[in-house]
Design a protein around this motif. Sequence first.
Motif, PDB file in Angstrom:
ATOM      1  N   ARG A   1      14.327 -61.812 -60.925  1.00  0.00           N
ATOM      2  CA  ARG A   1      12.999 -61.309 -61.291  1.00  0.00           C
ATOM      3  C   ARG A   1      12.755 -59.922 -60.706  1.00  0.00           C
ATOM      4  O   ARG A   1      12.030 -59.113 -61.284  1.00  0.00           O
ATOM      5  N   SER A   2      13.343 -59.644 -59.557  1.00  0.00           N
ATOM      6  CA  SER A   2      13.109 -58.365 -58.878  1.00  0.00           C
ATOM      7  C   SER A   2      13.950 -57.237 -59.450  1.00  0.00           C
ATOM      8  O   SER A   2      13.771 -56.076 -59.091  1.00  0.00           O
ATOM      9  N   GLY A   3      14.885 -57.557 -60.349  1.00  0.00           N
ATOM     10  CA  GLY A   3      15.767 -56.533 -60.890  1.00  0.00           C
ATOM     11  C   GLY A   3      15.087 -55.696 -61.947  1.00  0.00           C
ATOM     12  O   GLY A   3      13.998 -55.986 -62.426  1.00  0.00           O
ATOM     13  N   HIS A   4      15.749 -54.602 -62.337  1.00  0.00           N
ATOM     14  CA  HIS A   4      15.241 -53.705 -63.369  1.00  0.00           C
ATOM     15  C   HIS A   4      16.252 -53.648 -64.510  1.00  0.00           C
ATOM     16  O   HIS A   4      17.447 -53.834 -64.309  1.00  0.00           O
ATOM     17  N   GLY A   5      15.767 -53.381 -65.707  1.00  0.00           N
ATOM     18  CA  GLY A   5      16.663 -53.336 -66.849  1.00  0.00           C
ATOM     19  C   GLY A   5      17.053 -54.735 -67.270  1.00  0.00           C
ATOM     20  O   GLY A   5      16.332 -55.707 -67.044  1.00  0.00           O
ATOM     21  N   SER A   6      18.201 -54.868 -67.911  1.00  0.00           N
ATOM     22  CA  SER A   6      18.660 -56.163 -68.390  1.00  0.00           C
ATOM     23  C   SER A   6      20.156 -56.277 -68.212  1.00  0.00           C
ATOM     24  O   SER A   6      20.869 -55.283 -68.091  1.00  0.00           O
ATOM     25  N   ALA A   7      20.610 -57.525 -68.206  1.00  0.00           N
ATOM     26  CA  ALA A   7      22.049 -57.761 -68.068  1.00  0.00           C
ATOM     27  C   ALA A   7      22.750 -57.394 -69.358  1.00  0.00           C
ATOM     28  O   ALA A   7      22.254 -57.651 -70.452  1.00  0.00           O
ATOM     29  N   TYR A   8      23.926 -56.740 -69.245  1.00  0.00           N
ATOM     30  CA  TYR A   8      24.698 -56.371 -70.434  1.00  0.00           C
ATOM     31  C   TYR A   8      25.850 -57.345 -70.608  1.00  0.00           C
ATOM     32  O   TYR A   8      26.534 -57.712 -69.658  1.00  0.00           O
ATOM     33  N   CYS A   9      26.064 -57.762 -71.844  1.00  0.00           N
ATOM     34  CA  CYS A   9      27.196 -58.624 -72.154  1.00  0.00           C
ATOM     35  C   CYS A   9      27.666 -58.284 -73.561  1.00  0.00           C
ATOM     36  O   CYS A   9      26.849 -57.986 -74.447  1.00  0.00           O
ATOM     37  N   ALA A  10      28.972 -58.324 -73.774  1.00  0.00           N
ATOM     38  CA  ALA A  10      29.536 -57.943 -75.071  1.00  0.00           C
ATOM     39  C   ALA A  10      29.367 -59.026 -76.124  1.00  0.00           C
ATOM     40  O   ALA A  10      29.651 -58.791 -77.293  1.00  0.00           O
ATOM     41  N   VAL A  11      28.928 -60.213 -75.736  1.00  0.00           N
ATOM     42  CA  VAL A  11      28.711 -61.302 -76.692  1.00  0.00           C
ATOM     43  C   VAL A  11      27.232 -61.674 -76.703  1.00  0.00           C
ATOM     44  O   VAL A  11      26.451 -61.229 -75.858  1.00  0.00           O
ATOM     45  N   GLU A  12      26.832 -62.488 -77.666  1.00  0.00           N
ATOM     46  CA  GLU A  12      25.436 -62.900 -77.766  1.00  0.00           C
ATOM     47  C   GLU A  12      25.032 -63.710 -76.535  1.00  0.00           C
ATOM     48  O   GLU A  12      25.770 -64.598 -76.098  1.00  0.00           O
ATOM     49  N   THR A  13      23.874 -63.404 -75.992  1.00  0.00           N
ATOM     50  CA  THR A  13      23.422 -64.072 -74.771  1.00  0.00           C
ATOM     51  C   THR A  13      21.967 -64.499 -74.886  1.00  0.00           C
ATOM     52  O   THR A  13      21.196 -63.981 -75.681  1.00  0.00           O
ATOM     53  N   THR A  14      21.623 -65.480 -74.072  1.00  0.00           N
ATOM     54  CA  THR A  14      20.229 -65.846 -73.832  1.00  0.00           C
ATOM     55  C   THR A  14      19.965 -65.592 -72.350  1.00  0.00           C
ATOM     56  O   THR A  14      20.572 -66.236 -71.489  1.00  0.00           O
ATOM     57  N   VAL A  15      19.080 -64.662 -72.057  1.00  0.00           N
ATOM     58  CA  VAL A  15      18.855 -64.230 -70.681  1.00  0.00           C
ATOM     59  C   VAL A  15      17.467 -64.650 -70.221  1.00  0.00           C
ATOM     60  O   VAL A  15      16.476 -64.458 -70.932  1.00  0.00           O
ATOM     61  N   ARG A  16      17.404 -65.227 -69.027  1.00  0.00           N
ATOM     62  CA  ARG A  16      16.125 -65.533 -68.390  1.00  0.00           C
ATOM     63  C   ARG A  16      16.042 -64.774 -67.082  1.00  0.00           C
ATOM     64  O   ARG A  16      17.063 -64.508 -66.438  1.00  0.00           O
ATOM     65  N   ARG A  17      14.814 -64.458 -66.699  1.00  0.00           N
ATOM     66  CA  ARG A  17      14.601 -63.813 -65.399  1.00  0.00           C
ATOM     67  C   ARG A  17      14.249 -64.873 -64.371  1.00  0.00           C
ATOM     68  O   ARG A  17      13.223 -65.531 -64.469  1.00  0.00           O
ATOM     69  N   ARG A  18      15.122 -65.011 -63.412  1.00  0.00           N
ATOM     70  CA  ARG A  18      14.853 -65.927 -62.308  1.00  0.00           C
ATOM     71  C   ARG A  18      15.878 -65.687 -61.220  1.00  0.00           C
ATOM     72  O   ARG A  18      16.975 -65.168 -61.468  1.00  0.00           O
ATOM     73  N   SER A  19      15.501 -66.048 -60.008  1.00  0.00           N
ATOM     74  CA  SER A  19      16.382 -65.917 -58.854  1.00  0.00           C
ATOM     75  C   SER A  19      16.762 -67.307 -58.355  1.00  0.00           C
ATOM     76  O   SER A  19      15.986 -68.261 -58.491  1.00  0.00           O
ATOM     77  N   PHE A  20      17.944 -67.411 -57.765  1.00  0.00           N
ATOM     78  CA  PHE A  20      18.447 -68.691 -57.275  1.00  0.00           C
ATOM     79  C   PHE A  20      18.612 -68.667 -55.758  1.00  0.00           C
ATOM     80  O   PHE A  20      18.981 -67.619 -55.198  1.00  0.00           O
TER      81      PHE A  20
END
Length: 232
Positions: free
Chosen positions: A35-54
């Motif tokens: 959640r604290s990050g900026h931008g978005s994760a990049y991946c070369a394939v289709e992704t479903t991205v959620r914002r959360r920390s573990f």
Amino acid sequence: MATAAHHGVVDRTSAAWLHGLTRDVSSPVTLSVPRSGHGSAYCAVETTVRRRSFPAEDLTRVRGVPTTGLALTVLAASSAMKDGIAMMDRALQKKVVTLGELRAALNRNSGAYGMAQAREILTSAEDLSESELERKFVRFLQRRRISGWKQQEWVGDRRMDFVWPAEQVAVSLHGWAFHRSHDRWERDQETTNMLIGLRWLPLIFTWKRLTYSPDDVFRELTTAIDQRQIAA
């Protein structure tokens, strides 16, 4: 591990595949970024991205890929997959994870997406007894107004969970497979063969189907009863 958490972590169904809990690679790939990050994760394939920390305890690497730990993966995937309950059951059967580890991971991530359903599933695995499962089936029969049954009746030398004596239909209820020993499994097969030999119709219903597919259970049970009445 902090670096893995910062750049994104494979989780849910994709993590289940990485851990060897499922055979098929999920599509799209499931990822989480903090959640604290900026931008978005990049991946070369289709992704479903959620914002959360573990929590750190719930992060690991599999084949060099940052991913959620085994216990959290089982929980998250069980609520996301169509047959997630069976996946959790297999993991418990094979003892790759314990109920205690699942409960600890759930407590650490209690507010996360999907954990409410995971909590329901895990509570059943922890607490479901044969008597509780039978009470659940009684409520099911009463709500659906199915009559003619008796509970804990003997057929031959075996006591059955539920029977319809007039139609010679016998129902056995099964909870979680990891609770059942090999001897119990063998005895179940003997019971089925005995019922067939006596020209009874054996049916088996599980907690999972009663909970998530009650209409299918209703249809199968009433069809069996109706067919037996017609044949009589």
